[in-house]
Design an enzyme around this catalytic site. Sequence first.
Site, PDB file in Angstrom:
ATOM      1  CE  LYS A  22      -6.937  12.882   2.332  1.00 54.36           C
ATOM      2  NZ  LYS A  22      -7.513  11.883   2.910  1.00 54.36           N
ATOM      3  CG  ASN A  23      -3.966   9.879   3.179  1.00 55.30           C
ATOM      4  OD1 ASN A  23      -5.010  10.519   3.602  1.00 55.30           O
ATOM      5  ND2 ASN A  23      -3.775   8.916   2.396  1.00 55.30           N
ATOM      6  NE  ARG A  93     -13.643   2.930   4.931  1.00 59.64           N
ATOM      7  CZ  ARG A  93     -12.841   2.298   5.459  1.00 59.64           C
ATOM      8  NH1 ARG A  93     -11.618   2.789   5.806  1.00 59.64           N
ATOM      9  NH2 ARG A  93     -12.890   0.831   5.769  1.00 59.64           N
ATOM     10  CB  CYS A 117     -16.105   5.511   0.385  1.00 57.91           C
ATOM     11  SG  CYS A 117     -14.711   4.743  -0.030  1.00 57.91           S
ATOM     12  NE  ARG A 122     -11.067   3.386   1.787  1.00 53.79           N
ATOM     13  CZ  ARG A 122     -10.579   4.414   1.653  1.00 53.79           C
ATOM     14  NH1 ARG A 122     -11.545   5.381   1.210  1.00 53.79           N
ATOM     15  NH2 ARG A 122      -9.543   4.736   1.936  1.00 53.79           N
ATOM     16  CG  ASP A 308      -4.257   7.477  -2.304  1.00 49.39           C
ATOM     17  OD1 ASP A 308      -5.199   6.664  -2.433  1.00 49.39           O
ATOM     18  OD2 ASP A 308      -3.963   8.057  -1.198  1.00 49.39           O
ATOM     19  CB  ILE A 330      -5.501  -0.931  -3.357  1.00 47.54           C
ATOM     20  CG1 ILE A 330      -4.133  -0.928  -3.794  1.00 47.54           C
ATOM     21  CG2 ILE A 330      -5.641  -0.637  -1.958  1.00 47.54           C
ATOM     22  CD1 ILE A 330      -3.407  -1.893  -2.852  1.00 47.54           C
ATOM     23  NE  ARG A 400     -12.834  13.637   2.388  1.00 46.06           N
ATOM     24  CZ  ARG A 400     -12.542  12.377   2.040  1.00 46.06           C
ATOM     25  NH1 ARG A 400     -13.447  11.866   1.091  1.00 46.06           N
ATOM     26  NH2 ARG A 400     -11.817  11.694   2.471  1.00 46.06           N
TER      27      ARG A 400
HETATM   28  C1  UD1 Z   1      -5.547   4.530   3.252  1.00 47.02           C
HETATM   29  C2  UD1 Z   1      -5.575   6.132   2.642  1.00 47.02           C
HETATM   30  C3  UD1 Z   1      -5.953   6.085   1.212  1.00 47.02           C
HETATM   31  C4  UD1 Z   1      -5.087   5.165   0.371  1.00 47.02           C
HETATM   32  C5  UD1 Z   1      -5.121   3.616   1.133  1.00 47.02           C
HETATM   33  C6  UD1 Z   1      -4.047   2.739   0.223  1.00 47.02           C
HETATM   34  C7  UD1 Z   1      -5.951   7.329   4.690  1.00 47.02           C
HETATM   35  C8  UD1 Z   1      -6.694   8.377   5.497  1.00 47.02           C
HETATM   36  N1  UD1 Z   1      -6.352   6.906   3.407  1.00 47.02           N
HETATM   37  O1  UD1 Z   1      -6.595   4.307   3.399  1.00 47.02           O
HETATM   38  O2  UD1 Z   1      -5.679   7.293   0.813  1.00 47.02           O
HETATM   39  O3  UD1 Z   1      -5.647   4.789  -0.657  1.00 47.02           O
HETATM   40  O4  UD1 Z   1      -4.628   3.721   2.221  1.00 47.02           O
HETATM   41  O5  UD1 Z   1      -2.874   3.110   0.442  1.00 47.02           O
HETATM   42  O6  UD1 Z   1      -4.651   7.107   5.075  1.00 47.02           O
HETATM   43  N2  UD1 Z   1      -9.199  -3.882   3.798  1.00 47.02           N
HETATM   44  C9  UD1 Z   1      -9.786  -4.988   4.408  1.00 47.02           C
HETATM   45  N3  UD1 Z   1      -9.888  -4.836   5.895  1.00 47.02           N
HETATM   46  C10 UD1 Z   1      -9.746  -3.964   6.691  1.00 47.02           C
HETATM   47  C11 UD1 Z   1      -9.124  -2.875   6.193  1.00 47.02           C
HETATM   48  C12 UD1 Z   1      -8.610  -2.688   4.727  1.00 47.02           C
HETATM   49  O7  UD1 Z   1     -10.039  -5.917   3.658  1.00 47.02           O
HETATM   50  O8  UD1 Z   1     -10.125  -3.897   7.692  1.00 47.02           O
HETATM   51  C13 UD1 Z   1      -8.811  -3.709   2.289  1.00 47.02           C
HETATM   52  C14 UD1 Z   1      -9.269  -2.655   1.878  1.00 47.02           C
HETATM   53  O9  UD1 Z   1     -10.644  -2.793   1.503  1.00 47.02           O
HETATM   54  C15 UD1 Z   1      -8.448  -2.406   0.506  1.00 47.02           C
HETATM   55  C16 UD1 Z   1      -7.194  -2.620   1.205  1.00 47.02           C
HETATM   56  O10 UD1 Z   1      -7.251  -3.467   2.475  1.00 47.02           O
HETATM   57  O11 UD1 Z   1      -8.348  -3.242  -0.617  1.00 47.02           O
HETATM   58  C17 UD1 Z   1      -6.143  -1.572   1.639  1.00 47.02           C
HETATM   59  O12 UD1 Z   1      -6.988  -0.575   2.318  1.00 47.02           O
HETATM   60  P1  UD1 Z   1      -6.354   0.324   3.613  1.00 47.02           P
HETATM   61  O13 UD1 Z   1      -4.735   0.200   3.224  1.00 47.02           O
HETATM   62  O14 UD1 Z   1      -6.796  -0.023   4.818  1.00 47.02           O
HETATM   63  O15 UD1 Z   1      -6.883   1.651   3.068  1.00 47.02           O
HETATM   64  P2  UD1 Z   1      -7.307   2.819   4.348  1.00 47.02           P
HETATM   65  O16 UD1 Z   1      -6.380   2.919   5.378  1.00 47.02           O
HETATM   66  O17 UD1 Z   1      -8.668   2.957   4.299  1.00 47.02           O
END
Ligand code: UD1
Length: 420
Positions: A22-23, A93, A117, A122, A308, A330, A400
């Site tokens: 999915k990701n 998201r 969420c 996030r 995950d 995370i 999902r």
């Molecule tokens: C993706 C995955 C999710 C997985 C996560 C971490 C998808 C659709 N989802 O989520 O399943 O759990 O990676 O491997 O691929 N952060 C910030 N600022 C930002 C963006 C992120 O501070 O602009 C922080 C987040 O709050 C979190 C960390 O960075 O603490 C990692 O998040 P991120 O890797 O961005 O997760 P997603 O891409 O949302």
Amino acid sequence: MEKFLVSGNATISGTVTVSGAKNAALPIMAAALLASSGRVELSNVPDLNDIKTISKLMESLGATVTRGEGTATIDSTNIDEPTAPYELVKTMRASVLVLGPLLARLGEAKVSFPGGCAIGSRPVDLHLKGLEAMGAQIEIEDGYIVAKAPAGGLKGAEVHFDVVSVGATENVLMAAALARGTTVLRNSAREPEVVDLCHFLNAMGADISGIGTDTLTINGVAALTGCDYRVVADRIEAGTFLVAAAATRGSVTLLNAAPDTMAVVLHKLREAGADIRIDETTIHLDMHGKRPKAVDIHTAPHPEFPTDMQSQFLAMNSVSEGSATVVETIFENRLVAAQEMNRMGADIHLEGNRAQVRGVESLKAAPVMATDLRASASLVIAGLVAEGETLIDRIYHIDRGYEKIESKFAELGATIKRIS
Ligand code: UD1
């Protein structure tokens, strides 16, 4: 609202085929918006609600998306709508991943600001900072991210991510593929799904190097075209079946898997006492009827232990021999499944982002509530090992991200009934 009734005292045993990730499929579909000619033909696309959501979103932007059995054909030649509406972004998201491609392709994008969420706040600040470094003007208006590229298009830039973010790396990477000049992304995410996106972009004609490292170099090209691409196997779905087999003292063979993307998870399962054999696309796990041993978990960006997979290991630890500490670094709210497991008789003590787990002989069925996608999977595992029938509420989270989960578990000898 649909629920699952999971029959306990199960022993997972048998063979199952892993779906596409999915990701990986979500960002790859968003990246297909970058192709100004030709069609993108994807295979190994999982049949999931999140994939339906991104397909709808792409169609609302002017692309055509045709789904077949495990396939998606995307034609983005005529996209003309830069707005990703609230109704679609709020349900998923990852919809924010169209921001970079729209901005690069159309010179503008208006994407609803994704909310928080269940698993944490996030934010998307890193996505926006990266795009701003490439010259984008970004305003927040009425709950929307409104982004405009400079005249002549986005420019290559040096971007350093303060925090390793999968989504931010993907969004900025996709935008950089069509920017003028060279972009260097430092402290990039190295998750296998980011790697898969890079290979897909290169198959469309992009010029990305450093793939799989934390420094990605992207030489912008003038245009990208359609291509054929097979999505990588889902390491989280695969890991979920492996942990279910380990927790129930069973054995499982996974086909169509990608063991090279799962090194740390396989290592932890071996530490728990699993006998694991792999070849290129197959994973075989056998507990030889033994109870697993509790294993310490510390989540961190790839190649460390994936967040995950954290709650599934929490479920396994709860019935393992010995004690273990699970630390989530995370997402702040991602240990909530522990409370539901305690209602089933687990002995998990929570302190901030740390769970102290003392393995108990067995769990007892109770009605529980799924709070997020992976927590739901961990409750299915807890239900499989418990005595009695566990009723899991709010399983829309599971749909999902897990394809045909009840029938796949049925192939492995478990009984999970979907009830309305
Ligand atoms: C993706 C995955 C999710 C997985 C996560 C971490 C998808 C659709 N989802 O989520 O399943 O759990 O990676 O491997 O691929 N952060 C910030 N600022 C930002 C963006 C992120 O501070 O602009 C922080 C987040 O709050 C979190 C960390 O960075 O603490 C990692 O998040 P991120 O890797 O961005 O997760 P997603 O891409 O949302």
